[in-house]
Design an enzyme around this catalytic site. Structure first.
Site, PDB file in Angstrom:
ATOM      1  CB  CYS A   1      -3.336   5.925   0.301  1.00 12.84           C
ATOM      2  SG  CYS A   1      -5.087   5.956   0.021  1.00 12.84           S
ATOM      3  CG  ASP A   2      -0.258   4.028  -1.408  1.00 12.54           C
ATOM      4  OD1 ASP A   2      -0.228   3.975  -0.168  1.00 12.54           O
ATOM      5  OD2 ASP A   2      -0.943   3.268  -2.104  1.00 12.54           O
TER       6      ASP A   2
ATOM      7  CB  CYS B   1      -5.238   5.206  -2.912  1.00 13.41           C
ATOM      8  SG  CYS B   1      -5.589   6.576  -1.809  1.00 13.41           S
TER       9      CYS B   1
END
Ligand code: NAP
Length: 317
Positions: A142-143, A139
């Site tokens: 997300c990261d 992701c």
């Protein structure tokens, strides 16, 4: 178990992506007081995406999580109820159907709409698993932030891989897309954006054999192999993003609902009816072909209408 002693619900919706929320909107407006059990990723895959530019009505695009919030609020406005619970067991053997959630709550419902979506696939390497969360990610939104000024690898050749790679260029100095063929599967517009981006490079006809690094050091590189010659080479990088497609979330229904060979729920076209009367399916869980937010919303609408008509036809039972 906490028994829910209400009279059976008319419509219970499993999953809260665009399919589930649109089903809820339509069912609520049909006065069926639907309950949505959101699942472990409320909002589904749109909540881990960035700009959605192809959902009609948003001329300048909209962020995935915002679109989901709007859909949820719209459904709630008409009386849909949303609970943060994940279904862990479904009993299709008699009607009303019974489900049990991770909070040990039992629900009964005359119809079910299954919109449990799909989950990102992994390559299946031991090192990929071991370093997940330590430099390996599925992701970018997300990261990505953790990889400022780093060199990254994204594996995959579809829209997801290109979208992830483009997003990662905001942080990384270089993003190499590793693809097992010599042409991308992604849509033309996404391909053009990737080819035009100075920070994006490609490793064609290559497969990832291993992710190098430790949980202490993070990712240090990958071993790539040429698909034709089998020749292997070490490719240094600081982060590894897997974007090779999705598998439908249907484990819960194994042996109960009909699926295709991959696991997508089968429906009786042109409807959303599954092989069990009163059980309908919508969104990525039943769509191996289109898998767009707008098509998921479309089948969510169909499922609610199918459920409403089914309830009308079976109200005497
Ligand atoms: P996808 O279209 O199925 O593409 C998966 C990619 O990963 C393919 O290029 C495939 O290679 C590769 N792949 C699969 N298994 C692999 C493995 N084990 N090792 C290495 N490579 C592997 O999946 P997706 O990109 O997630 O897209 C899914 C759907 O969502 C599509 O319909 C897409 O259009 C849609 N989507 C749209 C947008 C957008 O419009 N902005 C964004 C994201 C997703 P091959 O090509 O060789 O099969």
């Amino acid at each position: 178990m906490n028994e829910n002693n209400d009279t059976p619900r008319k419509v219970l919706i499993l999953g809260s992506g665009p399919a589930g929320l649109t089903a809820a909107l339509y069912a609520a407006r049909a006065d069926l007081s639907p309950l949505i059990l959101e699942g472990s990723q409320p909002g589904g895959q749109l909540t881990i995406t960035t700009d959605v530019e192809n959902y009609p009505g948003f001329t300048d695009g909209i962020m995935g999580p915002e679109l989901i919030d709007k859909m949820r609020l719209q459904a709630q406005r008409f009386g849909a109820e949303v609970r943060f619970e994940t279904v862990v067991e479904v009993d299709f053997s008699s009607r009303p159907f019974k489900v049990r959630t991770d909070r040990d709550v039992a629900y009964a419902s005359e119809t079910l709409i299954i919109s449990t979506g799909a989950t990102a696939k992994q390559i299946g390497l031991e090192s990929e698993q071991h370093l997940m969360g330590y430099g390996v990610s599925a992701c970018a939104t997300c990261d990505g932030f953790f990889f400022r000024d780093k060199e990254l690898v994204v594996v995959g050749g579809g829209d997801t891989a290109i979208e992830e790679a483009l997003f990662l260029t905001k942080f990384a100095t270089k993003v190499t897309i590793v693809h097992r063929r010599d042409e991308l599967r992604a849509s033309k517009i996404m391909q053009e954006r990737a080819f035009a981006n100075d920070k994006i490079e490609f490793a064609w006809n290559s497969e990832v054999r291993e992710v190098l690094g430790t949980r202490e050091s993070g990712v240090e590189g990958v071993i790539l192999s040429d698909v034709a010659s089998g020749e292997e080479r070490t490719f240094p990088c600081n982060g590894f993003f897997v974007a090779i497609g999705h598998r439908p979330n249907t484990e819960l229904f194994d042996g109960k609902l009909e699926t295709d060979d991959v696991g997508y729920l089968r429906v009786k076209h042109p409807s959303t009816k599954t092989n069990i009367e009163g059980v309908f399916a919508a969104g990525d869980v039943m769509d191996p072909v289109y898998r767009q937010a707008v098509t998921a919303a479309g089948t969510g609408c169909q499922a609610a209408i199918d459920a409403e008509r089914w309830l009308e036809a079976h109200q005497e039972e």
